[in-house]
Design a protein around this motif. Structure first.
Motif, short mmCIF file in Angstrom:
data_model
loop_
_atom_site.label_atom_id
_atom_site.label_comp_id
_atom_site.label_asym_id
_atom_site.label_seq_id
_atom_site.Cartn_x
_atom_site.Cartn_y
_atom_site.Cartn_z
N ARG A 168 0.84 -1.19 0.00
CA ARG A 168 0.00 0.00 0.00
C ARG A 168 0.88 1.24 0.00
O ARG A 168 1.93 1.28 0.63
CB ARG A 168 -0.89 -0.02 1.25
N LEU A 211 -3.33 3.85 -2.60
CA LEU A 211 -3.23 2.83 -3.64
C LEU A 211 -2.87 1.51 -3.00
O LEU A 211 -1.98 1.44 -2.16
CB LEU A 211 -2.16 3.23 -4.66
N SER A 246 -3.69 -1.95 -0.64
CA SER A 246 -4.27 -2.09 0.69
C SER A 246 -3.42 -3.05 1.50
O SER A 246 -2.48 -3.66 0.97
CB SER A 246 -5.71 -2.63 0.60
N ASP A 274 -5.45 -8.12 -1.88
CA ASP A 274 -5.93 -7.47 -3.09
C ASP A 274 -6.72 -6.24 -2.70
O ASP A 274 -7.12 -6.06 -1.55
CB ASP A 274 -6.80 -8.44 -3.91
N PRO A 332 -9.87 -3.43 -4.34
CA PRO A 332 -10.84 -3.25 -5.41
C PRO A 332 -10.39 -2.21 -6.43
O PRO A 332 -9.59 -1.33 -6.11
CB PRO A 332 -12.10 -2.79 -4.67
N GLY A 333 -10.90 -2.33 -7.63
CA GLY A 333 -10.58 -1.35 -8.66
C GLY A 333 -9.31 -1.66 -9.41
O GLY A 333 -8.72 -2.74 -9.30
N LEU A 334 -8.88 -0.69 -10.21
CA LEU A 334 -7.67 -0.86 -11.03
C LEU A 334 -6.44 -0.93 -10.14
O LEU A 334 -6.37 -0.28 -9.10
CB LEU A 334 -7.54 0.31 -12.01
N ASP A 335 -5.44 -1.67 -10.59
CA ASP A 335 -4.20 -1.81 -9.82
C ASP A 335 -3.27 -0.64 -10.12
O ASP A 335 -2.31 -0.76 -10.88
CB ASP A 335 -3.52 -3.15 -10.17
N LEU A 336 -3.58 0.49 -9.52
CA LEU A 336 -2.76 1.68 -9.74
C LEU A 336 -1.49 1.67 -8.89
O LEU A 336 -0.59 2.48 -9.12
CB LEU A 336 -3.57 2.95 -9.45
#
Length: 495
Positions: free
Chosen positions: A177, A190, A192, A196, A198-202
């Motif tokens: 993170r 960005l 966590s 994993d 949620p959302g795009l792996d920025l």
């Protein structure tokens, strides 16, 4: 080499920026006198220098937010800076910009032995994390040669690696993170603490973005258990080609060492008098192969690696018999860069990555370049994952030597691309390799990079003119990307 940079900003603009920053952070956090800003004129790539207009050292996240908002309002360009150990000029200041140093942001906020994680501020030194985790039998795996000084924020910016990256991965594989502040002053998290998010792996996009997308304020890193045992094999070879092939043979045998490093004779001979690591200075190349795990696992893997190395033509093999000897073997590799100063007034450290099976070919190519440019090159690198660190030796006091070193380095990177590799592995692009990006990526690919940057930083205020070359720059460099024999922009001049 460049002379010390001179101020190149308007005094009135400097006063305006200093006043704005002093309204949001304590006065002692804002540096603007030349004697105070001079230490920030470059990072570890000291050949390129630029005196910053202002340096600001925030002490907490709230101050970072306020700094970003103030600079955004004034449209002042920002260069984020960690410990300044980077080797690609990524932290080199902008003439009329602000350097935001996270050096005072150096607290370990949480150490959790149960989740095997640590939450740290960006100014925490890489090695300090492992030192703090040691009582719990844990450590932080990425270990750049500069780990005693480099900061975790800088590691995130450059996606740093180290001698154990073959088995344990780069920074991107060891960070869960990142909390960062955008140019508008918004806080974004960005990743966590979980497996994993949620959302795009920025998170993977941000790590290695070289300060172009935001300023890091907090990092959650993974910790790994300290292995029960670790031993290192030092294998000697009478030919660099045999040494290069041995690297590929070890991996082909299904062995993933904790570390697999290679040094040529020039490197060994410059290091040995410096640290007395016990290296074979008569060998044309030496390999350092480390195994870690349980005592039984290490014993079995050491035996397998010894068999492979002998079959690959090793002329001598020594294996560490104690932890002190293991650390001594590694001390030479870790001190290769400073040891270069014993045999050359200056050196230029390159960073490229190639397929392992091409190691021998590239080493022979570098040997030919030594003759072409009339300069020596010491090769020391993370052989297991094909990450090269050629040290081009030169004397800046001799006219044209630095220019030849630059050309030498650029040709090494072009060779890396030619054999299917890439122009960087862990040092980043910065300003050093920005022209070489023209060799590897097409205009369409580079524009995709710019689109990503615009999504985070529409005004291009964060570390501009780094890492991604413009079409104009590539045209000037004369390295337009060719696909299927056709130039995408045939109307542009070729040099």
């Amino acid at each position: 080499m460049n002379a010390p940079a001179q101020p190149s900003f308007a005094p009135a603009r400097q006063r305006e920026v200093v006043d704005a920053l002093r309204r949001v952070v304590p006065a002692h956090c804002v540096l603007f006198d030349e004697e105070d800003t001079r230490p920030y004129e470059c990072d570890g790539l000291a050949a390129y220098r630029q005196l910053p207009m202002v340096v600001v050292l925030p002490e907490n996240e709230a101050q970072v937010i306020a700094i970003m908002k103030a600079c955004h309002a004034l449209q002042v360009q920002i260069v984020p800076r960690g410990a300044g150990t980077g080797l690609s000029g990524g932290a080199m200041p902008i003439a009329d910009g602000v350097v935001v140093s996270t050096a005072k942001f150096n607290q370990i906020l949480k150490m959790d032995k149960y989740s095997r994680t640590a939450v740290v501020q960006p100014g925490v030194r890489n090695l300090a994390i492992s030192e703090a985790a040691a009582p719990h039998g844990l450590y932080y795996a990425p270990d750049p040669s500069s780990q005693i000084a480099c900061s975790i924020g800088g590691n995130v910016a450059e996606n740093s690696g180290g001698v154990h990256c073959l088995k344990y991965g780069l920074t991107v594989h060891n960070v869960l993170r990142v909390r960062m502040v955008t140019i508008e002053g918004d806080v974004v998290e960005l990743g966590s603490g979980a497996l994993d998010a949620p959302g795009l792996d920025l998170l993977a996009v941000f790590i290695g973005s070289e300060g172009m997308l935001g300023v890091v304020t907090e990092v959650t890193v993974k910790l790994v258990p300290k292995p029960q045992a670790a031993r290192v094999i030092m294998a000697s070879f009478d030919d660099v080609v045999k040494g290069g092939n041995a690297v590929a043979n070890v991996i082909a045998a299904g062995i993933i060492p904790a570390g697999l490093e290679m040094m040529d004779k020039t490197s060994s001979r410059m290091v040995e008098p410096f640290v007395k690591a016990g290296y074979d200075i008569d060998a044309e190349a030496i390999l350092l192969c480390e195994s870690d795990g349980t005592v039984e696992e290490v014993e079995e893997e050491i035996g397998r690696m010894t068999d492979v190395l002998n079959a690959s033509g090793a002329t001598a093999i020594a294996c560490s018999q104690s932890e002190a000897e293991r650390l001594r073997f590694w001390s030479g590799r870790k001190n290769a860069f400073p040891a270069a100063g014993r045999i050359s007034p200056d050196y230029y450290c390159m960073d490229g990555t190639i397929p392992r099976k091409k190691l021998a070919q590239v080493l022979l190519g570098i040997a030919e370049m030594e003759k072409k440019y009339g300069l020596r090159c010491a090769n020391v690198f993370h052989a297991g994952d094909g990450n090269l660190h050629p040290l081009i030796l030169f004397d800046a006091n001799i006219a044209d030597e630095f220019h030849r070193a630059e050309l030498f380095g650029a040709e090494i990177l072009e060779l890396c691309v030619e054999v299917g590799g890439t122009i960087t592995g862990e040092h980043g692009v910065g300003i050093e390799k920005i022209n070489s990006m023209c060799v590897q990526f097409s205009p369409a690919e580079r524009e995709a990079f710019f689109k990503l940057k615009r999504a985070f930083d529409p005004a291009f205020l964060l570390n501009p003119d780094k890492a991604i070359p413009t079409l104009h720059r590539c045209a000037e460099y004369g390295k337009m990307h060719v696909q299927r024999g056709q130039l995408r922009f045939p109307d542009l001049p070729r040099f």
